[in-house]
Design a protein around this motif. Structure first.
Motif, PDB file in Angstrom:
ATOM      1  N   LEU A 170      -8.968  -5.975   5.655  1.00 48.98           N
ATOM      2  CA  LEU A 170      -8.451  -4.961   4.737  1.00 48.98           C
ATOM      3  C   LEU A 170      -9.013  -3.608   5.192  1.00 48.98           C
ATOM      4  O   LEU A 170     -10.224  -3.394   5.170  1.00 48.98           O
ATOM      5  CB  LEU A 170      -8.883  -5.267   3.298  1.00 48.98           C
ATOM      6  CG  LEU A 170      -8.381  -6.577   2.696  1.00 48.98           C
ATOM      7  CD1 LEU A 170      -8.989  -6.795   1.320  1.00 48.98           C
ATOM      8  CD2 LEU A 170      -6.873  -6.606   2.608  1.00 48.98           C
ATOM      9  N   ARG A 171      -8.119  -2.727   5.617  1.00 48.56           N
ATOM     10  CA  ARG A 171      -8.532  -1.396   6.088  1.00 48.56           C
ATOM     11  C   ARG A 171      -8.196  -0.380   4.998  1.00 48.56           C
ATOM     12  O   ARG A 171      -7.036  -0.163   4.662  1.00 48.56           O
ATOM     13  CB  ARG A 171      -7.831  -1.050   7.382  1.00 48.56           C
ATOM     14  CG  ARG A 171      -8.138   0.355   7.912  1.00 48.56           C
ATOM     15  CD  ARG A 171      -7.675   0.493   9.340  1.00 48.56           C
ATOM     16  NE  ARG A 171      -8.446  -0.385  10.229  1.00 48.56           N
ATOM     17  CZ  ARG A 171      -8.206  -0.500  11.548  1.00 48.56           C
ATOM     18  NH1 ARG A 171      -7.224   0.205  12.101  1.00 48.56           N
ATOM     19  NH2 ARG A 171      -8.933  -1.298  12.287  1.00 48.56           N
ATOM     20  N   ARG A 225      -4.204  -5.633   6.786  1.00 46.09           N
ATOM     21  CA  ARG A 225      -3.774  -5.571   8.176  1.00 46.09           C
ATOM     22  C   ARG A 225      -2.875  -6.761   8.476  1.00 46.09           C
ATOM     23  O   ARG A 225      -3.091  -7.874   8.010  1.00 46.09           O
ATOM     24  CB  ARG A 225      -4.984  -5.598   9.101  1.00 46.09           C
ATOM     25  CG  ARG A 225      -5.939  -4.440   8.915  1.00 46.09           C
ATOM     26  CD  ARG A 225      -5.415  -3.186   9.551  1.00 46.09           C
ATOM     27  NE  ARG A 225      -5.328  -3.354  11.015  1.00 46.09           N
ATOM     28  CZ  ARG A 225      -4.880  -2.398  11.832  1.00 46.09           C
ATOM     29  NH1 ARG A 225      -4.453  -1.249  11.333  1.00 46.09           N
ATOM     30  NH2 ARG A 225      -4.859  -2.617  13.120  1.00 46.09           N
ATOM     31  N   ASP A 226      -1.838  -6.548   9.272  1.00 46.10           N
ATOM     32  CA  ASP A 226      -0.872  -7.609   9.540  1.00 46.10           C
ATOM     33  C   ASP A 226      -1.460  -8.740  10.383  1.00 46.10           C
ATOM     34  O   ASP A 226      -1.068  -9.903  10.231  1.00 46.10           O
ATOM     35  CB  ASP A 226       0.359  -7.027  10.237  1.00 46.10           C
ATOM     36  CG  ASP A 226       1.125  -6.059   9.340  1.00 46.10           C
ATOM     37  OD1 ASP A 226       0.990  -6.193   8.108  1.00 46.10           O
ATOM     38  OD2 ASP A 226       1.830  -5.181   9.875  1.00 46.10           O
ATOM     39  N   ASP A 227      -2.336  -8.401  11.269  1.00 49.97           N
ATOM     40  CA  ASP A 227      -2.866  -9.423  12.165  1.00 49.97           C
ATOM     41  C   ASP A 227      -4.006 -10.183  11.496  1.00 49.97           C
ATOM     42  O   ASP A 227      -4.862  -9.609  10.814  1.00 49.97           O
ATOM     43  CB  ASP A 227      -3.359  -8.782  13.463  1.00 49.97           C
ATOM     44  CG  ASP A 227      -4.393  -7.693  13.199  1.00 49.97           C
ATOM     45  OD1 ASP A 227      -4.352  -7.102  12.090  1.00 49.97           O
ATOM     46  OD2 ASP A 227      -5.229  -7.448  14.080  1.00 49.97           O
ATOM     47  N   THR A 271      -3.661 -15.356   4.370  1.00 49.32           N
ATOM     48  CA  THR A 271      -3.303 -14.076   3.762  1.00 49.32           C
ATOM     49  C   THR A 271      -3.004 -14.229   2.281  1.00 49.32           C
ATOM     50  O   THR A 271      -3.515 -13.479   1.431  1.00 49.32           O
ATOM     51  CB  THR A 271      -2.106 -13.466   4.499  1.00 49.32           C
ATOM     52  OG1 THR A 271      -2.426 -13.295   5.887  1.00 49.32           O
ATOM     53  CG2 THR A 271      -1.727 -12.130   3.892  1.00 49.32           C
ATOM     54  N   ASN A 272      -2.170 -15.218   1.919  1.00 48.73           N
ATOM     55  CA  ASN A 272      -1.859 -15.447   0.507  1.00 48.73           C
ATOM     56  C   ASN A 272      -3.079 -15.953  -0.253  1.00 48.73           C
ATOM     57  O   ASN A 272      -3.230 -15.676  -1.453  1.00 48.73           O
ATOM     58  CB  ASN A 272      -0.725 -16.455   0.381  1.00 48.73           C
ATOM     59  CG  ASN A 272       0.614 -15.875   0.778  1.00 48.73           C
ATOM     60  OD1 ASN A 272       0.799 -14.649   0.754  1.00 48.73           O
ATOM     61  ND2 ASN A 272       1.546 -16.731   1.151  1.00 48.73           N
ATOM     62  N   ALA A 273      -3.949 -16.713   0.408  1.00 45.64           N
ATOM     63  CA  ALA A 273      -5.147 -17.200  -0.266  1.00 45.64           C
ATOM     64  C   ALA A 273      -6.078 -16.059  -0.660  1.00 45.64           C
ATOM     65  O   ALA A 273      -6.840 -16.175  -1.628  1.00 45.64           O
ATOM     66  CB  ALA A 273      -5.884 -18.188   0.632  1.00 45.64           C
ATOM     67  N   VAL A 274      -5.985 -14.937   0.059  1.00 45.65           N
ATOM     68  CA  VAL A 274      -6.825 -13.781  -0.269  1.00 45.65           C
ATOM     69  C   VAL A 274      -6.102 -12.801  -1.180  1.00 45.65           C
ATOM     70  O   VAL A 274      -6.696 -12.243  -2.116  1.00 45.65           O
ATOM     71  CB  VAL A 274      -7.278 -13.081   1.030  1.00 45.65           C
ATOM     72  CG1 VAL A 274      -8.024 -11.785   0.718  1.00 45.65           C
ATOM     73  CG2 VAL A 274      -8.156 -14.010   1.844  1.00 45.65           C
TER      74      VAL A 274
END
Length: 301
Positions: A36-37, A42-44, A99-102
């Protein structure tokens, strides 16, 4: 001048070392990194190994991709047939989308735990006691579907759900024990009656065989005597000899053949008052006719 350049170079090197030390991250093989920026995703997704983040700007969240074994606390409920039970279970799940878990859920472990507890209560209310005790595979599948439906949007996949134990009240346990005992007794009585029926048929067949061969009855009698004597009893009781019965039967057969009927079966004729003074007739002669009262008036004395 040279001294100032050396000091500046050393300061830059130290600052770079501190920057690398604060920015360096190591992700294990069973983990994935979500960055997380400035609060934005972030996509990657960072793969296992060495990676770098911007200190103070990027924030790295590591997500465990291993299968998690989570026990479900025991839940009290009432079955569809109004029986109070206490059921506990265990759930196996893993993260498939870090990603969804976060992003989609605050704490996916707590969410899966609460969903498992509510689903377990729902399964208890929809099932009968016999299903909880004997048809657990079907209940496990239904419980897995109920938990997996909302967990897909959280990036979590449910691998397996197992019901561990079903606790019953003591009164219900005693009732089930009495039911099982009654069923066992019923089966024992049916088996015993079937054995008696088969034994009676075999005994009838044996009696038919022995009636065709009279010597078989005597042999059976001797076998019974031997079996009783093998018990080492101090007293041995012998039944009535069969040969004596056969001797009496053979002695009676000529008398029946001469008279044409069995005399033992015909009751004796009543005595006539005139027979008191009549002479005794020989066995071969026919019985004399009783005199009338006019010929023998003294018969009435």
């Amino acid at each position: 001048m040279v001294q100032e350049l050396v000091i500046a170079l050393v300061a830059v090197v130290c600052a770079g070392a501190l920057y690398v030390a604060s920015a360096a991250r190591v992700i294990r093989q069973y983990e994935r990194g979500v960055v997380l920026r400035l609060g934005r995703l972030r996509d990657d997704v960072r793969l296992p190994g060495f990676t770098m983040v911007v200190p103070g700007i990027d924030r790295l969240r590591k997500v465990n991709m291993q299968i998690v074994t989570m026990p479900v606390p025991a839940q009290d409920g009432i079955t569809r047939d109004n029986v109070t039970v206490c059921v506990d279970a265990v759930i196996y799940f893993k993260v498939v989308d870090p990603t969804n878990a976060v992003i989609a859920v605050e704490d996916y472990r707590f969410a899966v735990s609460q969903m498992a507890q509510t689903s377990l209560r729902s399964i208890i209310g929809k099932s009968d006691l016999d299903d909880l005790l004997s048809n657990r595979e079907k209940l496990n599948q239904g419980l897995e579907v109920m938990i997996d439906s909302p967990a897909v949007s959280w990036g979590v996949q449910i691998d397996r759900v197992e019901i561990k134990d079903v606790s019953l009240p003591e009164t219900m346990k005693r009732s089930m024990a009495r039911q099982a005992e009654a069923d066992r007794e019923r089966r024992a009585r049916v088996i015993n009656a079937d054995a008696e029926l088969q034994a009676s048929k075999k005994l009838a067949q044996a009696a038919g065989e022995m009636s065709a061969q009279p010597a078989a009855l005597q042999l059976r009698l001797l076998q019974t005597v031997v079996a009783v004597a093998a018990e080492k009893n101090s007293t041995l009781v012998l039944p009535f000899p069969v040969e004596l019965l056969r001797f009496l039967e053979r002695a009676q057969q000529p008398a029946v053949a001469e008279t044409g009927h069995d005399e033992s079966a015909v009751p004796p004729a009543p005595a006539v008052p005139g027979d008191l003074l009549a002479p005794t007739a020989p066995p071969a002669a026919p019985a004399p006719t009783a005199p009338s009262s006019s010929e023998q008036p003294f018969a009435h004395h």
